[in-house]
Design a protein around this motif. Structure first.
Motif, PDB file in Angstrom:
ATOM      1  N   SER A 221       0.828  -1.214   0.000  1.00 16.47           N
ATOM      2  CA  SER A 221       0.000   0.000   0.000  1.00 16.47           C
ATOM      3  C   SER A 221       0.856   1.255   0.000  1.00 16.47           C
ATOM      4  O   SER A 221       0.482   2.271  -0.561  1.00 16.47           O
ATOM      5  N   LEU A 224       5.131   0.804  -2.812  1.00 15.31           N
ATOM      6  CA  LEU A 224       5.253   0.985  -4.261  1.00 15.31           C
ATOM      7  C   LEU A 224       5.789   2.367  -4.609  1.00 15.31           C
ATOM      8  O   LEU A 224       6.719   2.510  -5.395  1.00 15.31           O
ATOM      9  N   ARG A 225       5.204   3.411  -3.977  1.00 17.88           N
ATOM     10  CA  ARG A 225       5.630   4.766  -4.345  1.00 17.88           C
ATOM     11  C   ARG A 225       7.045   5.077  -3.855  1.00 17.88           C
ATOM     12  O   ARG A 225       7.630   6.064  -4.269  1.00 17.88           O
ATOM     13  N   GLU A 284      -5.639  -0.795  -1.153  1.00 22.41           N
ATOM     14  CA  GLU A 284      -4.404  -0.236  -1.719  1.00 22.41           C
ATOM     15  C   GLU A 284      -3.323  -1.298  -1.827  1.00 22.41           C
ATOM     16  O   GLU A 284      -2.515  -1.272  -2.754  1.00 22.41           O
ATOM     17  N   ASN A 288      -1.781  -2.090  -5.400  1.00 29.34           N
ATOM     18  CA  ASN A 288      -0.361  -1.800  -5.636  1.00 29.34           C
ATOM     19  C   ASN A 288       0.462  -3.057  -5.860  1.00 29.34           C
ATOM     20  O   ASN A 288       1.397  -3.056  -6.652  1.00 29.34           O
TER      21      ASN A 288
END
Lengths: 361, 361
Positions: A221, A224-225, A284, A288
């Motif tokens: 969640s 990933l970013r 999320e 993701n």
């Protein structure tokens, strides 16, 4: 007009004015706006965690028809991400949104109300909080500090972290430089690892340049970013935070001054925002994880070998026993959690686990 | 008193009375009490399910400071446990609490909003409802009937049922008389079983006298008080209702007449009562399962063999395909659920499942 009539008019006038004043005061009481300030540990627009506070404030405002307004200050405003406990305790802020285990250096027993290594899954832990005595124990820890603490949203299961190299034995942990804070870090240290804490903004570079060999953050969640999947091929399944619950803090004096209906609106807004965040985190994570798998099909999901898991469990047991020996309340909380987990897990195993095993066949 | 003074008093009086009337009317508007009637499918003081409606009504009343009052009529009052859909649609009741799949004979697509065989677990399904398009699809089915439908509480994972004899092959299902209603019953019939529905009050006797060979009810949260563990030694793990969500129904016209703040109070009260029931069901399941195990240590938990599971899955796929072929909306809902489950389950498998597997080692 006779004097009698005049007196009658005067009396009526007085009565009408009195009634009017009463109605006005009652209308004003019903319309009185309570403005609370909340300090959150997170930066502005922090995903998922920050959605929980916004969701809570929106529900409170809409359900109270604007009588309860909560201003949210994120860390860039108040500049004290790990000062939330003190700021709410002192009344500088009315409310806070943070993680209970951040205060373990200050009040050791706050450790137990986020997630414990080898502990309960999110739904199991909510059941403990609301039906198994958890709320009472949490407030036994917080009330002496002029604070009330409430579940504030579950991050969902946290993964064991991103590793540059495979871990095949306890020996592979010796000397391993890993970003893993808190109690889990202490456990890793027991096994010879070198736990460190590094600010989130520097994590990617630290892992890329091999300043550290591994790190844990949250799960798909939020991972990933951060991009860790691009620079560390092994994603280990989790053991140390099976369901981290954030917390809302409320200053006790502020709570006591709210009318009963607004207390209930605030309580339910916090409770619902917490549940909602749990479900959002499930969503999320699924979303993701499917993107990571598509973009980086070579990410390898690994379990720590049983030997490593056993060593982690033994270190966990040792550290918990040390805490329990020092503090009767720590012992009471540990026992409550262990007893509850044992009971609820027997059920989880014949329901959820059996189902997932059958489905994976 | 001069005439001028008299007129001045008169004007003041009129102004005061007008102000007073305005304030009074505004105070009365804010105080207007909305009384709603809710029909529930359950009998009076029905455990867990009945707690959800009481919890919802209490939150609504307290948060609205008494402006929203919901009277709950259980089935012994309205005498139409399976008439809730029609009574709320027609406006005879303002609200209902029931199970969506009870209406599949009337509106086939209501089937999809309780729990599907081989479907999603409770948290996965909440994520689908709130973040994966499920709410929109549910209301696409309900709105044309002047109804709004909301999640109404999860029973938690349902067990596969109590059996007198072990099931070792698909052949063992042939001719098996089993209380298993709904879509799952249709699947069992595909495999040669004889599904029946029997009123709850007669279930124990039917199983004891071998009028039926097996039955499914809910899970430990409700099965214990029925006593099935005393007369059937095999408790099978579940496949047919991995997380049954009850529903709140609201008459659309009644909803539209509520002020915005009471709509929000009602929406959040229903949402929170649903989440709370899920967590209560986790608690009750753990609690009751530990009691069954203590009192009846010989209860045997069994998985259906893979051959039986494969046959059940094939029958499920066949029946779903038949529904999809007949109705584009059924096809759309099935696809939404299947796609969502695939994505979220990949995450559940590397988190919850991996953890439970490691813990059970």
């Amino acid at each position: 007009m006779t004097r009698m009539a005049h007196n009658a008019v005067k009396k009526t006038l007085v009565a009408v004015i009195a009634t009017s004043a009463l109605l006005a005061s009652s209308a004003f009481a019903a319309d009185k706006v309570y403005r609370l300030k909340l300090a959150e540990t997170w930066g502005p627009n922090f995903p998922v965690f920050g959605d929980a506070t916004k969701n809570m404030a929106k529900m409170a405002e809409e359900m109270s028809n604007g009588r309860l307004q909560i201003r949210i200050d994120s860390a860039n405003k108040h500049k004290a991400p790990l000062g939330v406990f003190d700021m709410v305790k002192s009344g500088q802020y009315d409310m806070g949104h943070s993680g209970s285990y951040y205060w373990k250096g200050k009040v050791p027993n706050t450790l137990y109300f986020t997630s414990m290594p080898f502990g309960m899954l999110p739904a199991e832990q909510y059941a403990w909080f609301y039906y198994g005595g958890g709320m009472e124990l949490m407030n036994k820890v917080y009330n002496p500090h002029n604070l009330m603490s409430f579940p504030g949203g579950n991050t969902e299961f946290q993964m064991g972290g991103w590793f540059q190299k495979e871990i095949n034995s306890v020996d592979d942990l010796k000397g391993l430089k890993m970003r893993i804070p808190g109690f889990a870090g202490e456990i890793m240290a027991e096994l010879g690892a070198k736990p460190t804490n590094i600010a989130p903004g520097e994590l990617y570079t630290a892992l890329e340049r091999r300043t550290i060999d591994a790190l844990e953050w949250v799960g798909p969640s939020l991972d990933l970013r951060m991009g860790f999947h691009k620079i560390a091929p092994y994603y280990y399944t989790g053991w140390h935070e099976p369901g981290s619950e954030l917390q809302f803090l409320v200053n006790k004096g502020v709570w006591d001054k709210l009318p009963a209906d607004l207390q209930e609106i605030l309580r339910i807004s916090m409770k619902t925002a917490a549940y909602d965040m749990y479900i959002q985190a499930v969503h999320e994570s699924g979303q993701n994880w499917s993107l990571i798998k598509t973009d980086y099909p070579n990410v390898k999901v690994k379990n720590f070998p049983p030997e490593v898991m056993d060593a982690l469990r033994a270190a966990n047991d040792k550290l918990l026993a040390e805490h329990a020996a020092q503090d009767p309340l720590a012992k009471e909380i540990q026992k409550s959690q262990a007893d509850y987990k044992k009971k609820v897990r027997a059920w989880t195993d014949i329901s959820t686990k059996a189902y997932l095993d059958n489905e994976a066949e």
